[in-house]
Write a protein that holds these residues in place. Structure first.
Motif, PDB file in Angstrom:
ATOM      1  N   VAL B 222      27.254 -12.055  20.536  1.00 37.96           N
ATOM      2  CA  VAL B 222      27.613 -12.756  22.002  1.00 37.96           C
ATOM      3  C   VAL B 222      27.235 -11.795  23.059  1.00 37.96           C
ATOM      4  N   PHE B 223      27.825 -10.525  22.667  1.00 39.43           N
ATOM      5  CA  PHE B 223      27.242  -9.545  24.001  1.00 39.43           C
ATOM      6  C   PHE B 223      25.931  -9.571  23.947  1.00 39.43           C
ATOM      7  N   ALA B 224      25.170  -9.353  22.896  1.00 33.94           N
ATOM      8  CA  ALA B 224      23.519  -9.281  22.929  1.00 33.94           C
ATOM      9  C   ALA B 224      22.909 -10.247  23.552  1.00 33.94           C
ATOM     10  N   ILE B 225      23.555 -11.464  22.904  1.00 30.61           N
ATOM     11  CA  ILE B 225      22.725 -12.634  23.630  1.00 30.61           C
ATOM     12  C   ILE B 225      22.954 -13.138  25.000  1.00 30.61           C
ATOM     13  N   LEU B 226      24.434 -12.518  25.638  1.00 33.18           N
ATOM     14  CA  LEU B 226      24.391 -12.632  27.115  1.00 33.18           C
ATOM     15  C   LEU B 226      23.615 -11.863  27.873  1.00 33.18           C
ATOM     16  N   THR B 227      23.458 -10.645  27.168  1.00 28.62           N
ATOM     17  CA  THR B 227      22.469  -9.724  27.884  1.00 28.62           C
ATOM     18  C   THR B 227      21.092 -10.341  27.874  1.00 28.62           C
ATOM     19  N   CYS B 228      20.620 -10.923  26.787  1.00 31.33           N
ATOM     20  CA  CYS B 228      19.346 -11.486  26.931  1.00 31.33           C
ATOM     21  C   CYS B 228      19.274 -12.510  27.920  1.00 31.33           C
ATOM     22  N   ILE B 229      20.435 -13.393  28.093  1.00 31.39           N
ATOM     23  CA  ILE B 229      20.560 -14.581  29.265  1.00 31.39           C
ATOM     24  C   ILE B 229      20.174 -13.761  30.557  1.00 31.39           C
ATOM     25  N   TYR B 230      21.148 -12.706  30.872  1.00 39.34           N
ATOM     26  CA  TYR B 230      21.052 -12.316  32.095  1.00 39.34           C
ATOM     27  C   TYR B 230      19.388 -11.548  32.503  1.00 39.34           C
ATOM     28  N   LEU B 231      18.906 -11.081  30.990  1.00 42.00           N
ATOM     29  CA  LEU B 231      17.813 -10.691  31.343  1.00 42.00           C
ATOM     30  C   LEU B 231      16.674 -11.817  31.600  1.00 42.00           C
ATOM     31  N   ASN B 232      16.946 -12.881  31.120  1.00 42.26           N
ATOM     32  CA  ASN B 232      15.934 -14.133  31.414  1.00 42.26           C
ATOM     33  C   ASN B 232      16.095 -14.460  32.596  1.00 42.26           C
ATOM     34  N   ASP B 233      17.290 -14.394  33.284  1.00 49.94           N
ATOM     35  CA  ASP B 233      17.520 -14.739  34.686  1.00 49.94           C
ATOM     36  C   ASP B 233      16.569 -14.025  35.488  1.00 49.94           C
ATOM     37  N   ALA B 234      16.779 -12.703  35.201  1.00 51.67           N
ATOM     38  CA  ALA B 234      16.000 -11.638  35.953  1.00 51.67           C
ATOM     39  C   ALA B 234      14.589 -11.752  35.870  1.00 51.67           C
ATOM     40  N   LEU B 235      13.941 -12.053  34.646  1.00 49.35           N
ATOM     41  CA  LEU B 235      12.706 -11.886  34.608  1.00 49.35           C
ATOM     42  C   LEU B 235      11.938 -13.250  34.825  1.00 49.35           C
ATOM     43  N   ASN B 236      12.547 -14.418  34.533  1.00 49.32           N
ATOM     44  CA  ASN B 236      12.143 -15.817  34.754  1.00 49.32           C
ATOM     45  C   ASN B 236      12.756 -16.590  35.802  1.00 49.32           C
TER      46      ASN B 236
END
Lengths: 190, 239
Positions: B222-236
Protein backbone atom coordinates in the motif's frame (compact mmCIF):
# COMPACT_ATOMS: atom_id res chain seq x y z
CA UNK A 1 -18.75 -21.70 32.16
CA UNK A 2 -19.23 -19.33 35.08
CA UNK A 3 -15.84 -20.29 36.43
CA UNK A 4 -14.22 -19.60 33.06
CA UNK A 5 -15.82 -16.16 32.89
CA UNK A 6 -14.56 -15.30 36.34
CA UNK A 7 -11.08 -16.50 35.47
CA UNK A 8 -11.17 -14.44 32.28
CA UNK A 9 -12.24 -11.28 34.11
CA UNK A 10 -9.63 -11.72 36.84
CA UNK A 11 -6.92 -12.43 34.32
CA UNK A 12 -7.92 -9.40 32.28
CA UNK A 13 -7.45 -7.20 35.33
CA UNK A 14 -4.19 -8.93 36.04
CA UNK A 15 -2.98 -8.43 32.51
CA UNK A 16 -4.21 -4.85 32.62
CA UNK A 17 -1.98 -4.33 35.63
CA UNK A 18 0.95 -5.79 33.74
CA UNK A 19 0.34 -3.45 30.80
CA UNK A 20 -0.25 -0.51 33.11
CA UNK A 21 3.26 -0.93 34.36
CA UNK A 22 4.65 -0.15 30.92
CA UNK A 23 1.86 2.10 29.75
CA UNK A 24 2.38 4.92 27.32
CA UNK A 25 3.63 4.88 23.77
CA UNK A 26 7.39 4.99 23.36
CA UNK A 27 6.71 6.14 19.80
CA UNK A 28 5.65 9.54 21.05
CA UNK A 29 8.77 10.06 23.11
CA UNK A 30 10.87 12.54 21.09
CA UNK A 31 14.13 11.55 22.72
CA UNK A 32 15.33 9.34 19.86
CA UNK A 33 13.36 10.88 16.96
CA UNK A 34 16.37 12.65 15.55
CA UNK A 35 18.45 9.52 15.83
CA UNK A 36 15.84 7.35 14.11
CA UNK A 37 15.32 9.81 11.28
CA UNK A 38 19.07 10.25 10.89
CA UNK A 39 19.85 6.56 10.71
CA UNK A 40 16.85 5.92 8.50
CA UNK A 41 18.08 8.50 5.99
CA UNK A 42 21.61 7.08 6.02
CA UNK A 43 20.59 3.45 5.73
CA UNK A 44 17.84 4.03 3.21
CA UNK A 45 20.10 6.19 1.06
CA UNK A 46 22.69 3.43 1.08
CA UNK A 47 20.12 0.84 0.07
CA UNK A 48 18.72 3.14 -2.60
CA UNK A 49 22.14 3.86 -4.10
CA UNK A 50 23.15 0.20 -4.08
CA UNK A 51 19.88 -0.92 -5.61
CA UNK A 52 19.86 1.86 -8.19
CA UNK A 53 23.48 1.53 -9.27
CA UNK A 54 24.15 -2.19 -8.84
CA UNK A 55 21.17 -4.45 -8.47
CA UNK A 56 18.49 -2.97 -10.71
CA UNK A 57 20.79 -2.84 -13.77
CA UNK A 58 21.84 -6.42 -13.06
CA UNK A 59 18.30 -7.76 -12.74
CA UNK A 60 17.15 -5.72 -15.71
CA UNK A 61 20.10 -6.95 -17.76
CA UNK A 62 19.31 -10.50 -16.80
CA UNK A 63 15.65 -10.23 -17.74
CA UNK A 64 16.46 -8.40 -20.98
CA UNK A 65 19.06 -11.00 -21.93
CA UNK A 66 16.55 -13.76 -21.36
CA UNK A 67 13.85 -12.00 -23.35
CA UNK A 68 16.25 -11.32 -26.21
CA UNK A 69 17.42 -14.90 -26.17
CA UNK A 70 13.85 -16.18 -26.22
CA UNK A 71 12.91 -13.81 -29.03
CA UNK A 72 15.99 -14.75 -31.01
CA UNK A 73 15.38 -18.45 -30.47
CA UNK A 74 11.77 -18.08 -31.57
CA UNK A 75 12.81 -16.23 -34.70
CA UNK A 76 15.42 -18.85 -35.45
CA UNK A 77 12.91 -21.59 -34.87
CA UNK A 78 10.51 -19.86 -37.26
CA UNK A 79 13.20 -19.61 -39.93
CA UNK A 80 14.12 -23.23 -39.44
CA UNK A 81 10.52 -24.28 -39.70
CA UNK A 82 10.05 -22.34 -42.91
CA UNK A 83 13.18 -23.93 -44.31
CA UNK A 84 12.01 -27.34 -43.23
CA UNK A 85 8.66 -26.76 -44.90
CA UNK A 86 10.38 -25.67 -48.10
CA UNK A 87 12.59 -28.72 -47.98
CA UNK A 88 9.58 -30.91 -47.38
CA UNK A 89 7.92 -29.52 -50.49
CA UNK A 90 11.09 -30.12 -52.52
CA UNK A 91 11.36 -33.58 -51.08
CA UNK A 92 7.75 -34.35 -51.92
CA UNK A 93 8.32 -33.13 -55.48
CA UNK A 94 11.41 -35.28 -55.71
CA UNK A 95 9.52 -38.30 -54.54
CA UNK A 96 6.75 -37.59 -57.01
CA UNK A 97 9.10 -37.23 -59.98
CA UNK A 98 11.03 -40.28 -58.86
CA UNK A 99 7.91 -42.37 -58.63
CA UNK A 100 6.80 -41.14 -62.03
CA UNK A 101 10.18 -41.93 -63.50
CA UNK A 102 10.26 -45.32 -61.92
CA UNK A 103 6.79 -46.06 -63.27
CA UNK A 104 7.94 -44.96 -66.68
CA UNK A 105 11.03 -47.09 -66.45
CA UNK A 106 8.98 -50.07 -65.37
CA UNK A 107 6.51 -49.64 -68.20
CA UNK A 108 9.29 -49.03 -70.73
CA UNK A 109 11.26 -52.01 -69.64
CA UNK A 110 8.20 -54.24 -69.59
CA UNK A 111 7.34 -53.07 -73.12
CA UNK A 112 10.87 -53.69 -74.25
CA UNK A 113 10.86 -57.04 -72.61
CA UNK A 114 7.61 -57.93 -74.35
CA UNK A 115 9.05 -56.79 -77.65
CA UNK A 116 12.18 -58.80 -77.06
CA UNK A 117 10.18 -61.83 -76.17
CA UNK A 118 8.04 -61.34 -79.25
CA UNK A 119 11.14 -60.93 -81.42
CA UNK A 120 12.76 -64.01 -80.02
CA UNK A 121 9.54 -65.90 -80.42
CA UNK A 122 9.26 -64.80 -84.03
CA UNK A 123 12.87 -65.70 -84.67
CA UNK A 124 12.47 -69.08 -83.14
CA UNK A 125 9.20 -69.55 -85.04
CA UNK A 126 10.93 -68.62 -88.27
CA UNK A 127 13.73 -70.99 -87.56
CA UNK A 128 11.31 -73.71 -86.68
CA UNK A 129 9.36 -72.99 -89.86
CA UNK A 130 12.54 -73.10 -91.88
CA UNK A 131 13.65 -76.32 -90.33
CA UNK A 132 10.21 -77.78 -90.83
CA UNK A 133 10.26 -76.76 -94.43
CA UNK A 134 13.69 -78.22 -95.02
CA UNK A 135 12.67 -81.36 -93.21
CA UNK A 136 9.56 -81.58 -95.30
CA UNK A 137 11.59 -80.99 -98.40
CA UNK A 138 13.97 -83.71 -97.39
CA UNK A 139 11.09 -86.02 -96.65
CA UNK A 140 9.57 -85.19 -99.98
CA UNK A 141 12.89 -85.80 -101.64
CA UNK A 142 13.27 -89.11 -99.84
CA UNK A 143 9.76 -90.03 -100.81
CA UNK A 144 10.35 -89.15 -104.39
CA UNK A 145 13.64 -90.97 -104.42
CA UNK A 146 12.10 -93.97 -102.80
CA UNK A 147 9.25 -93.88 -105.29
CA UNK A 148 11.69 -93.69 -108.11
CA UNK A 149 13.67 -96.53 -106.64
CA UNK A 150 10.48 -98.52 -106.04
CA UNK A 151 9.49 -97.83 -109.64
CA UNK A 152 12.83 -99.00 -110.96
CA UNK A 153 12.83 -102.04 -108.76
CA UNK A 154 9.23 -102.83 -109.79
CA UNK A 155 10.17 -102.38 -113.41
CA UNK A 156 13.13 -104.72 -112.94
CA UNK A 157 11.00 -107.25 -111.10
CA UNK A 158 8.26 -107.05 -113.75
CA UNK A 159 10.86 -107.45 -116.50
CA UNK A 160 12.35 -110.45 -114.66
CA UNK A 161 8.89 -111.97 -114.10
CA UNK A 162 7.91 -111.46 -117.73
CA UNK A 163 11.21 -112.96 -118.83
CA UNK A 164 10.67 -115.93 -116.52
CA UNK A 165 7.12 -116.47 -117.68
CA UNK A 166 7.38 -115.64 -121.35
CA UNK A 167 11.09 -116.30 -121.86
CA UNK A 168 11.63 -113.12 -123.67
CA UNK A 169 12.07 -109.45 -122.91
CA UNK A 170 8.92 -107.43 -122.80
CA UNK A 171 8.32 -104.03 -124.20
CA UNK A 172 10.35 -101.90 -121.84
CA UNK A 173 8.56 -98.63 -122.34
CA UNK A 174 5.17 -100.30 -122.01
CA UNK A 175 6.21 -101.95 -118.73
CA UNK A 176 7.53 -98.75 -117.22
CA UNK A 177 4.32 -96.88 -118.19
CA UNK A 178 2.16 -99.55 -116.60
CA UNK A 179 4.25 -99.65 -113.43
CA UNK A 180 4.19 -95.88 -113.12
CA UNK A 181 0.44 -95.88 -113.58
CA UNK A 182 -0.04 -98.44 -110.83
CA UNK A 183 2.42 -96.64 -108.54
CA UNK A 184 0.63 -93.37 -109.07
CA UNK A 185 -2.64 -95.04 -108.11
CA UNK A 186 -0.99 -96.55 -105.03
CA UNK A 187 0.62 -93.20 -104.18
CA UNK A 188 -2.74 -91.51 -104.28
CA UNK A 189 -4.09 -94.22 -102.04
CA UNK A 190 -1.28 -93.77 -99.53
CA UNK B 1 4.91 -1.86 25.48
CA UNK B 2 8.47 -2.91 26.01
CA UNK B 3 8.82 -4.08 22.41
CA UNK B 4 8.43 -0.54 21.08
CA UNK B 5 11.08 0.96 23.36
CA UNK B 6 14.10 2.51 21.72
CA UNK B 7 17.35 2.32 23.59
CA UNK B 8 20.87 3.32 22.83
CA UNK B 9 23.44 0.75 21.72
CA UNK B 10 27.05 1.72 21.99
CA UNK B 11 28.42 5.23 22.54
CA UNK B 12 26.37 8.38 22.62
CA UNK B 13 26.67 10.46 19.47
CA UNK B 14 25.57 14.05 19.68
CA UNK B 15 25.75 16.45 16.76
CA UNK B 16 24.68 20.07 17.22
CA UNK B 17 22.34 19.33 20.08
CA UNK B 18 20.69 16.27 18.46
CA UNK B 19 21.12 12.85 19.99
CA UNK B 20 22.04 10.70 16.98
CA UNK B 21 23.13 7.62 18.93
CA UNK B 22 22.98 4.18 17.34
CA UNK B 23 19.85 2.55 18.76
CA UNK B 24 18.16 -0.81 18.53
CA UNK B 25 15.93 0.78 15.86
CA UNK B 26 19.02 1.59 13.81
CA UNK B 27 20.30 -1.94 14.42
CA UNK B 28 17.17 -3.50 12.97
CA UNK B 29 17.28 -1.11 10.02
CA UNK B 30 20.80 -2.35 9.40
CA UNK B 31 19.69 -5.98 9.78
CA UNK B 32 16.87 -5.43 7.27
CA UNK B 33 19.27 -3.70 4.93
CA UNK B 34 21.76 -6.55 5.18
CA UNK B 35 19.01 -9.10 4.49
CA UNK B 36 17.90 -7.10 1.44
CA UNK B 37 21.47 -6.90 0.21
CA UNK B 38 21.94 -10.63 0.72
CA UNK B 39 18.75 -11.44 -1.19
CA UNK B 40 19.69 -9.18 -4.07
CA UNK B 41 23.32 -10.27 -4.02
CA UNK B 42 22.48 -13.94 -4.27
CA UNK B 43 19.62 -13.15 -6.62
CA UNK B 44 21.90 -11.44 -9.11
CA UNK B 45 25.08 -13.44 -8.60
CA UNK B 46 24.26 -15.97 -11.27
CA UNK B 47 23.00 -14.99 -14.68
CA UNK B 48 21.24 -18.16 -15.56
CA UNK B 49 18.87 -18.43 -18.45
CA UNK B 50 16.66 -20.64 -16.34
CA UNK B 51 16.76 -18.82 -13.00
CA UNK B 52 17.56 -20.45 -9.70
CA UNK B 53 15.05 -20.02 -6.87
CA UNK B 54 16.66 -16.96 -5.35
CA UNK B 55 17.29 -15.40 -8.75
CA UNK B 56 13.63 -15.99 -9.55
CA UNK B 57 12.67 -14.22 -6.32
CA UNK B 58 14.58 -11.08 -7.22
CA UNK B 59 13.16 -11.16 -10.73
CA UNK B 60 9.61 -11.63 -9.49
CA UNK B 61 10.13 -8.67 -7.17
CA UNK B 62 11.43 -6.62 -10.07
CA UNK B 63 8.52 -7.54 -12.32
CA UNK B 64 6.03 -6.95 -9.51
CA UNK B 65 7.24 -3.39 -8.84
CA UNK B 66 7.67 -2.72 -12.54
CA UNK B 67 4.07 -3.72 -13.23
CA UNK B 68 2.82 -1.73 -10.26
CA UNK B 69 4.54 1.45 -11.47
CA UNK B 70 3.53 1.11 -15.10
CA UNK B 71 -0.07 0.35 -14.09
CA UNK B 72 -0.47 3.30 -11.73
CA UNK B 73 1.94 5.98 -12.94
CA UNK B 74 2.59 5.11 -16.57
CA UNK B 75 5.82 5.19 -18.54
CA UNK B 76 6.92 8.59 -17.23
CA UNK B 77 7.57 7.09 -13.78
CA UNK B 78 10.38 4.85 -15.05
CA UNK B 79 13.17 7.02 -13.56
CA UNK B 80 11.64 6.58 -10.09
CA UNK B 81 11.57 2.81 -10.35
CA UNK B 82 14.61 2.32 -8.14
CA UNK B 83 13.17 4.54 -5.46
CA UNK B 84 9.84 2.72 -5.33
CA UNK B 85 11.65 -0.61 -5.45
CA UNK B 86 13.90 0.35 -2.52
CA UNK B 87 10.96 1.78 -0.61
CA UNK B 88 8.86 -1.34 -1.02
CA UNK B 89 11.60 -3.81 -0.25
CA UNK B 90 12.86 -1.83 2.75
CA UNK B 91 9.43 -1.46 4.35
CA UNK B 92 8.61 -5.09 3.56
CA UNK B 93 11.79 -6.35 5.19
CA UNK B 94 11.42 -4.07 8.22
CA UNK B 95 7.86 -5.34 8.70
CA UNK B 96 8.87 -8.96 8.24
CA UNK B 97 11.91 -8.72 10.51
CA UNK B 98 9.59 -7.18 13.07
CA UNK B 99 7.49 -10.34 12.98
CA UNK B 100 10.35 -12.37 14.45
CA UNK B 101 10.12 -12.84 18.23
CA UNK B 102 12.27 -10.51 20.35
CA UNK B 103 12.92 -8.28 17.37
CA UNK B 104 12.12 -4.61 16.92
CA UNK B 105 9.71 -3.28 14.32
CA UNK B 106 11.26 -0.22 12.75
CA UNK B 107 8.07 0.75 10.94
CA UNK B 108 6.02 0.75 14.16
CA UNK B 109 7.49 4.13 14.97
CA UNK B 110 5.68 7.18 13.68
CA UNK B 111 8.90 9.11 13.16
CA UNK B 112 10.23 6.53 10.68
CA UNK B 113 7.09 6.40 8.58
CA UNK B 114 6.67 10.16 8.83
CA UNK B 115 10.20 10.69 7.52
CA UNK B 116 9.37 8.58 4.50
CA UNK B 117 6.00 10.25 4.00
CA UNK B 118 7.35 13.80 4.29
CA UNK B 119 10.20 13.00 1.95
CA UNK B 120 7.75 11.60 -0.61
CA UNK B 121 5.33 14.50 -0.13
CA UNK B 122 7.99 17.17 -0.58
CA UNK B 123 9.65 15.29 -3.43
CA UNK B 124 6.39 14.81 -5.31
CA UNK B 125 5.36 18.43 -4.81
CA UNK B 126 8.71 19.74 -6.06
CA UNK B 127 8.54 17.35 -8.99
CA UNK B 128 5.05 18.59 -9.86
CA UNK B 129 6.16 22.21 -9.84
CA UNK B 130 9.28 21.44 -11.88
CA UNK B 131 7.33 19.57 -14.56
CA UNK B 132 4.16 21.69 -14.75
CA UNK B 133 5.21 25.02 -13.21
CA UNK B 134 2.35 26.91 -11.59
CA UNK B 135 -0.11 24.82 -13.59
CA UNK B 136 0.52 22.18 -10.95
CA UNK B 137 -1.88 24.13 -8.72
CA UNK B 138 -4.62 22.87 -11.05
CA UNK B 139 -4.47 19.72 -8.99
CA UNK B 140 -6.64 21.59 -6.47
CA UNK B 141 -9.18 22.60 -9.12
CA UNK B 142 -10.88 19.53 -10.51
CA UNK B 143 -12.38 19.98 -13.97
CA UNK B 144 -16.12 19.79 -14.51
CA UNK B 145 -17.05 21.23 -11.11
CA UNK B 146 -19.71 23.98 -10.96
CA UNK B 147 -18.35 27.46 -10.12
CA UNK B 148 -20.45 27.63 -6.96
CA UNK B 149 -18.87 24.55 -5.49
CA UNK B 150 -15.35 25.33 -6.65
CA UNK B 151 -14.11 27.17 -3.51
CA UNK B 152 -15.33 24.41 -1.22
CA UNK B 153 -13.96 21.66 -3.43
CA UNK B 154 -10.62 23.44 -3.71
CA UNK B 155 -10.36 23.78 0.04
CA UNK B 156 -11.18 20.09 0.45
CA UNK B 157 -8.62 19.20 -2.19
CA UNK B 158 -5.95 21.32 -0.50
CA UNK B 159 -6.67 19.74 2.87
CA UNK B 160 -6.58 16.26 1.39
CA UNK B 161 -3.32 17.04 -0.40
CA UNK B 162 -1.70 18.41 2.74
CA UNK B 163 -2.88 15.50 4.85
CA UNK B 164 -1.24 13.01 2.49
CA UNK B 165 1.97 12.64 4.53
CA UNK B 166 -0.02 12.17 7.70
CA UNK B 167 -2.38 9.59 6.27
CA UNK B 168 0.48 7.79 4.55
CA UNK B 169 2.65 7.62 7.66
CA UNK B 170 -0.08 6.94 10.20
CA UNK B 171 -1.51 4.12 8.08
CA UNK B 172 1.70 2.14 8.16
CA UNK B 173 2.66 3.03 11.71
CA UNK B 174 -0.78 2.33 13.19
CA UNK B 175 -1.12 -0.96 11.33
CA UNK B 176 2.20 -2.24 12.54
CA UNK B 177 1.76 -1.01 16.08
CA UNK B 178 -1.81 -2.29 16.41
CA UNK B 179 -0.84 -5.70 15.09
CA UNK B 180 2.06 -6.09 17.48
CA UNK B 181 0.04 -4.79 20.41
CA UNK B 182 -2.72 -7.26 19.66
CA UNK B 183 -0.23 -10.11 19.52
CA UNK B 184 1.20 -8.94 22.80
CA UNK B 185 -2.23 -8.78 24.46
CA UNK B 186 -3.15 -12.28 23.33
CA UNK B 187 0.27 -13.53 24.34
CA UNK B 188 -0.33 -12.03 27.79
CA UNK B 189 -3.66 -13.86 27.99
CA UNK B 190 -1.95 -17.17 27.20
CA UNK B 191 0.43 -16.69 30.12
CA UNK B 192 -2.16 -15.48 32.61
CA UNK B 193 -4.79 -18.11 31.76
CA UNK B 194 -2.24 -20.86 32.14
CA UNK B 195 -2.38 -24.36 30.75
CA UNK B 196 -6.17 -24.74 31.13
CA UNK B 197 -7.55 -21.54 29.63
CA UNK B 198 -4.58 -20.48 27.55
CA UNK B 199 -5.37 -22.51 24.49
CA UNK B 200 -8.03 -20.20 23.11
CA UNK B 201 -5.87 -17.04 23.10
CA UNK B 202 -2.97 -19.17 21.82
CA UNK B 203 -5.08 -20.19 18.83
CA UNK B 204 -5.90 -16.55 18.28
CA UNK B 205 -2.25 -15.69 18.57
CA UNK B 206 -1.30 -18.17 15.86
CA UNK B 207 -4.06 -16.92 13.59
CA UNK B 208 -3.08 -13.31 14.25
CA UNK B 209 0.54 -14.04 13.43
CA UNK B 210 -0.57 -15.23 9.99
CA UNK B 211 -2.73 -12.15 9.63
CA UNK B 212 0.16 -9.92 10.70
CA UNK B 213 2.44 -11.40 8.07
CA UNK B 214 -0.23 -10.64 5.50
CA UNK B 215 -0.57 -7.10 6.89
CA UNK B 216 3.21 -6.66 6.81
CA UNK B 217 3.21 -7.40 3.10
CA UNK B 218 0.03 -5.51 2.40
CA UNK B 219 1.15 -2.32 4.14
CA UNK B 220 4.45 -2.31 2.27
CA UNK B 221 2.47 -2.74 -0.93
CA UNK B 222 0.00 0.00 0.00
CA UNK B 223 2.82 2.37 0.88
CA UNK B 224 4.54 1.73 -2.44
CA UNK B 225 1.38 1.96 -4.51
CA UNK B 226 0.31 5.21 -2.84
CA UNK B 227 3.74 6.61 -3.62
CA UNK B 228 3.14 5.59 -7.23
CA UNK B 229 -0.25 7.29 -7.22
CA UNK B 230 1.20 10.52 -5.84
CA UNK B 231 3.95 10.32 -8.44
CA UNK B 232 1.29 9.85 -11.09
CA UNK B 233 -0.49 13.03 -9.93
CA UNK B 234 2.76 14.95 -10.24
CA UNK B 235 3.83 13.44 -13.56
CA UNK B 236 0.54 13.28 -15.45
CA UNK B 237 -1.61 16.18 -14.35
CA UNK B 238 -5.09 15.09 -15.33
CA UNK B 239 -7.57 16.03 -12.75
Amino acid sequence: MKKLTIVLIISTFYCGNIFAAEAGMPQLDPKYWASQAFWLIIIFSTIYLLIDKVFIPKIKGNIDTRENKIRKDLEEAKIFREEAEKKLIIYKKLIQTASQESKKIVSDSSQKLNEDIQNKKNEIQNQIDKELKSAENEIMKFKKDSFDKVGKISEDIVTEVIKDIFGEDGNKSKISATVNEILKKENVKV
Amino acid sequence: MHQFKVHRIGPEIEISGFDLSFTNSSLFMVISAILIMLLLLFGTREKRLIPSKIQLMSEILYNFISKMISDTAGKKAKPYFSFVFSLFIFILFCNMVGMLPYSFTVTSHIIVTLTFAIFIFIGVTILGFIIHGFKYLKIFVPSGVPMVLLPIISIIEIISYLSRPISLSVRLFANMMAGHTMLKVFGGFVISLGIIGGWLPLTFSVALTGLEILVAFLQAYVFAILTCIYLNDALNLHH
